[in-house]
Motif scaffolding. Structure first.
Motif, mmCIF file in Angstrom:
data_model
loop_
_atom_site.group_PDB
_atom_site.id
_atom_site.type_symbol
_atom_site.label_atom_id
_atom_site.label_comp_id
_atom_site.label_asym_id
_atom_site.label_seq_id
_atom_site.Cartn_x
_atom_site.Cartn_y
_atom_site.Cartn_z
ATOM 1 N N UNK A 1 -8.846 7.121 -10.026
ATOM 2 C CA UNK A 1 -8.219 7.019 -11.347
ATOM 3 C C UNK A 1 -7.145 8.077 -11.573
ATOM 4 N N UNK A 2 -7.440 9.320 -11.229
ATOM 5 C CA UNK A 2 -6.523 10.413 -11.557
ATOM 6 C C UNK A 2 -5.357 10.524 -10.579
ATOM 7 N N UNK A 3 -5.549 10.026 -9.351
ATOM 8 C CA UNK A 3 -4.502 10.163 -8.346
ATOM 9 C C UNK A 3 -3.937 8.818 -7.909
ATOM 10 N N UNK A 4 -4.722 8.040 -7.192
ATOM 11 C CA UNK A 4 -4.185 6.922 -6.426
ATOM 12 C C UNK A 4 -3.854 5.699 -7.277
ATOM 13 N N UNK A 5 -4.628 5.462 -8.320
ATOM 14 C CA UNK A 5 -4.317 4.366 -9.234
ATOM 15 C C UNK A 5 -3.280 4.761 -10.276
ATOM 16 N N UNK A 6 -3.151 6.053 -10.520
ATOM 17 C CA UNK A 6 -2.324 6.532 -11.635
ATOM 18 C C UNK A 6 -0.873 6.048 -11.577
ATOM 19 N N UNK A 7 -0.182 6.102 -10.434
ATOM 20 C CA UNK A 7 1.196 5.598 -10.439
ATOM 21 C C UNK A 7 1.287 4.113 -10.757
ATOM 22 N N UNK A 8 0.355 3.326 -10.229
ATOM 23 C CA UNK A 8 0.349 1.896 -10.529
ATOM 24 C C UNK A 8 0.126 1.660 -12.023
ATOM 25 N N UNK A 9 -0.797 2.415 -12.602
ATOM 26 C CA UNK A 9 -1.056 2.261 -14.031
ATOM 27 C C UNK A 9 0.187 2.605 -14.845
ATOM 28 N N UNK A 10 0.862 3.690 -14.459
ATOM 29 C CA UNK A 10 2.078 4.084 -15.179
ATOM 30 C C UNK A 10 3.142 2.994 -15.083
ATOM 31 N N UNK A 11 3.300 2.407 -13.912
ATOM 32 C CA UNK A 11 4.296 1.351 -13.723
ATOM 33 C C UNK A 11 3.957 0.127 -14.569
ATOM 34 N N UNK A 12 2.689 -0.277 -14.551
ATOM 35 C CA UNK A 12 2.281 -1.447 -15.327
ATOM 36 C C UNK A 12 2.536 -1.221 -16.810
ATOM 37 N N UNK A 13 2.210 -0.022 -17.289
ATOM 38 C CA UNK A 13 2.352 0.267 -18.711
ATOM 39 C C UNK A 13 3.805 0.413 -19.139
ATOM 40 N N UNK A 14 4.640 0.987 -18.284
ATOM 41 C CA UNK A 14 5.988 1.353 -18.701
ATOM 42 C C UNK A 14 7.100 0.475 -18.139
ATOM 43 N N UNK A 15 6.836 -0.224 -17.041
ATOM 44 C CA UNK A 15 7.879 -1.057 -16.439
ATOM 45 C C UNK A 15 7.496 -2.523 -16.331
#
Length: 814
Positions: free
Chosen positions: A185-199
């Motif tokens: 959650x804090x590392x490996x999924x975090x960039x994907x989550x940010x992309x889904x939420x913001x892009x």
């Protein structure tokens, strides 16, 4: 019909597209639906003319758009590596890069770009790190979101990849990565989550590897429950190529498209699974809906308006490639050597002449021009002021035939009748599926001959070789040197593309005198291949000279020059898809070259062309070090811009540079098929800090050609305002980095990047930047409750130029 869970159609156009998708879905029978979910060839889905749906085409990125032809006779713009793009610390620049790539995709008839790569630099040994952005999940997410936004603003889909924990190449098809829920959650999924939420990406690509016992193409929890459920992702989930292994497992695990084709786990196998009651047709409908939504968004579904109806203004690809390169260069050391003073320059290093512009593997594209460092400096500096010596050549293995070769491919049937021909600008054949020369079909194709001339640029013994599998006949200057079969010694199905060529002939040649060359391959494709691929190459290596003589020549030139510039680099065998690195040393005698030149000329500048960290044991002995990454096709021109001072180097390190002995996380090799991520949330700079080790150059580090004074920091809520002044003598750009340090907790990193912003100012000018700290920076993943926990308490806001160079601080309580 309502939009998928977690997604709200917010505009009339969104609602209209959903209605068109639902109406189209009702017109498809089971066989058509199942067929749509599997590739028809290497890069595309089948067309369904009965519903007005043409074939949807995908293509590899992330530095360019190759298109459906993997060949140098179909050139593409080649941007700098993703590590370079991240080093600019500028999401808006990434967005502009995305717009250019969308423009390239449209030019090549591509609807979906297989990029960006947002895996993390967990270990410096990761062989494909040049294709990812950073060791830091927040920086990765910000840059990737800018990239995705730009591509999709151009009407082209993206597939952020590789979901998830595909952070190394060793046994990537089978490795079971054991990762704690918190680290995920804090590392490996975090960039994907940010992309889904913001892009809001239109696609995701699931990885080859297994995570905690389940292969990612069947990972119901991470795909259906987390990606789609919690985050509300409503795009299309594409498999990495040949990653899908099970019909039932993949469709129920949330995989929408199995690539490539025509033999996949979908299509007829999926239709049979539904008819036998093994798979619910409603599950298939969900996947088809996602594919149709993607087709609608990119504008190829009849009756649906595309998301982008007015394209962005055209982008000058060469100019943008040059800008990204110079803004990515990281000046890690400068004792007054840069910008260059007037005078003569002694340039050395094989990569100065034969530029190392990109990493190996599926990220490879073929630009129609490459500006080498030698080209760039020769054009920028006064005539006669630049001399060049090879000095040291790290390329000890053969490379695909290119410089000096003039080749074409001739296709024949079993009787020797010519079926068709095609140009071969770099001696490499990579024909996939139906991508064959006009008049050629797989059922009639028996041999492919690469034939033409080679004009040597050096006198001596030249080595010729073969890259590929099967029967080959190699002839040079009328003599047959090899007539036999090459066989695979590895299980990786991409070995014929990414593996090393085999040397098969040594021939004495004279510079400037052309000779005839011919490499004939007997095409024998097994019937059980998922698709037909013809792939092989003619390879070549220039004469090997005595390494000590080469270094001595470079030293002599450096001794008589005002400045010595040495270009060092990795090779395709060091940084590439398909394998990890064994160490962080520069290949060949390059370290010896730098030491010898620096001893002869105290004004020595070293340019490092590598996509990820290498050890620099001589770093204290040279006057300046500029990290050039893989700088793309315009790298040499950008280098001249920076060395001459026309522009300052704009980059800051997106990942820590240090020695392998000091690196706290290094393991990439599984044991019994498993690779435990025992370090938990401590990778990158938090791991270095926790271990109490000092790297060569810390995360965020980078110098410009001016100085900056940080004057103040004010914090109101989660808003940080920083005032700084350009205290140098020329205009410049600074990257203001904000780190959040919680109260000491052994289970939590001592500080993490929480925000950043660029600042530009002239000499003596002050400027204020504002950085918003996201709520997530104050949260940790609570494994007991399987939820995010907001951690109250005292935090120090630390602002500065790198993780180690923190200039102003403030304390807040939350």
């Amino acid at each position: 019909m309502a939009a998928p869970e977690g997604h709200q159609a917010t505009t009339p156009a969104d609602h209209a597209r959903e209605a068109a998708v639902e109406a189209t879905l009702t017109r498809l029978d089971l066989d058509a639906k199942a067929r749509l979910l599997g590739g028809q060839d290497m890069w595309s889905l089948p067309a369904l003319p009965e519903i007005g749906l043409p074939s949807l085409v995908m293509s590899d990125g992330p530095i360019g758009v190759r298109g459906v032809r993997w060949s140098a006779d179909d050139p593409s713009i080649a941007l700098p590596s993703p590590t370079a793009l991240a080093a600019a610390w500028d999401p808006e620049l990434a967005r502009r890069a995305g717009r250019l790539l969308a423009q390239e995709a449209r030019r090549k008839g591509v609807h979906v770009l297989l990029a960006p790569t947002v895996n993390l630099h967990r270990s410096p040994l990761g062989g494909r790190h040049f294709e990812a952005y950073s060791e830091d999940p927040y920086l990765t997410g910000r840059i990737a979101a800018g990239y995705v936004t730009g591509v999709q603003e151009g009407g082209v889909g993206t597939t952020a990849k590789h979901f998830v924990a595909n952070d190394a190449e060793t046994d990537r098809f089978t490795v079971n990565n054991l990762v704690s829920e918190r680290a995920l959650r804090e590392l490996y999924l975090a960039p994907f989550e940010h992309i889904v939420e913001n892009a809001h990406p239109w696609g995701i690509m699931t990885a080859y590897n297994t995570v905690n016992g389940t292969t990612m193409t069947e990972h119901h929890h991470l795909v259906n429950e987390v990606l789609r459920g919690e985050w509300g992702f409503d795009g299309c989930n594409v498999s990495d190529w040949m990653a899908a292994r099970s019909t039932k497992g993949a469709i129920e695990g949330g995989l929408d498209i199995a690539m490539p084709g025509p033999a996949t786990v979908y299509g007829e196998p999926l239709a049979r699974a539904v008819r036998s009651g093994e798979v619910e047709e409603s599950t298939v409908d969900t996947a088809v809906r996602n594919v149709l939504r993607l087709a609608a968004r990119v504008g190829i579904l009849e009756g649906a308006e595309p998301v982008v109806t007015e394209l962005p203004p055209p982008v000058d690809g060469e100019a943008l490639a040059r800008e990204i390169a110079r803004r990515s260069f990281v000046l890690v050391r400068n004792q007054g050597a840069l910008p260059l003073k007037p005078g003569t320059v002694a340039l050395s290093g094989a990569a100065a002449r034969d530029a190392r512009i990109l990493g190996g593997g599926s990220a490879t594209v073929f630009p129609d021009r490459i500006v080498s460092p030698l080209d760039g400096l020769t054009a920028a500096l006064p005539e006669g002021s630049v001399s060049y010596r090879v000095g040291a050549d790290p390329n000890t293995e053969l490379a695909v035939a290119e410089k000096g070769f003039s080749l074409r491919a001739i296709c024949r049937d079993a009787d020797g009748t010519v079926l068709g021909t095609r140009s071969a600008p770099n001696g490499q054949i990579q024909w996939m599926g139906a991508d064959l020369p006009e008049g050629v079909t797989h059922d009639r194709l028996h041999t492919v001959e690469l034939t033409g001339t080679f004009t040597p640029r050096e006198t001596g013994t030249h080595t010729f070789g073969i890259k590929g599998l099967g029967a080959f006949r190699l002839a040079v200057d009328g003599t047959t040197h090899y007539d036999d079969v090459q066989r695979a010694d590895k299980d990786d199905p991409f070995v014929s593309f990414f593996g090393a060529p085999e040397p098969r002939a040594e021939v004495g040649l004279t510079a400037g005198e052309p000779v005839e060359v011919s490499l004939t391959h007997v095409v024998d494709l097994p019937d059980d291949l998922p698709m037909k691929v013809v792939g092989f190459a003619l390879a070549h290596l220039d004469p090997r000279r005595d390494p000590d003589e080469l270094i001595a020549e470079a030293v002599e030139a450096a001794r008589h020059a005002d400045t010595a510039v040495v270009v060092v680099a990795t090779t395709d065998r060091v940084e590439s898809e398909g394998y990890d690195r064994k160490d962080l040393t520069l290949p060949g005698r390059q370290d010896d070259l730098v030491r010898a030149v620096a001893a002869a000329n105290p004004n020595t500048v070293v340019i490092v062309n590598s996509g990820s960290p290498v050890e620099l044991p001589w770093r204290a002995d040279v006057s300046a070090i500029l990290l050039g990454w893989f700088p793309g096709q315009e790298g040499g021109a950008a280098l001249a811009d920076v060395l001459t001072g026309a522009h300052e180097p704009g980059g800051r390190l997106p990942t820590t540079w240090g020695t392998l002995a000091d690196a706290p996380v290094t393991r990439v090799v599984p044991v019994n098929g498993e690779l435990p991520y025992d370090e938990g949330v401590f990778i990158g700079y938090p791991a270095w800090e926790r271990a109490g080790r000092t790297p060569a150059y810390p995360f965020g580090h980078g110098l410009g050609y001016t100085d900056w004074t940080y004057e103040s920091v004010e914090v109101q809520g989660a808003t940080v305002r920083v005032r700084l002044r350009n205290s140098g003598s020329r205009a410049g750009r600074e990257v203001v980095q904000v780190y959040l340090a919680p109260e000491p907790d052994p289970e939590r990193p001592g500080r993490r990047l929480a925000g950043f912003a660029g600042a530009e100012a002239g000499p003596g000018e002050s400027v204020e930047v504002t950085v918003e700290i996201p709520r997530r920076a104050f949260e940790i993943w609570d494994e007991k409750t399987s939820s995010w926990a907001y951690v109250k308490g005292s935090y120090e806001i630390q602002v500065g130029r790198s993780i180690e160079d923190r200039r102003v601080t403030a304390t807040i309580n939350v």
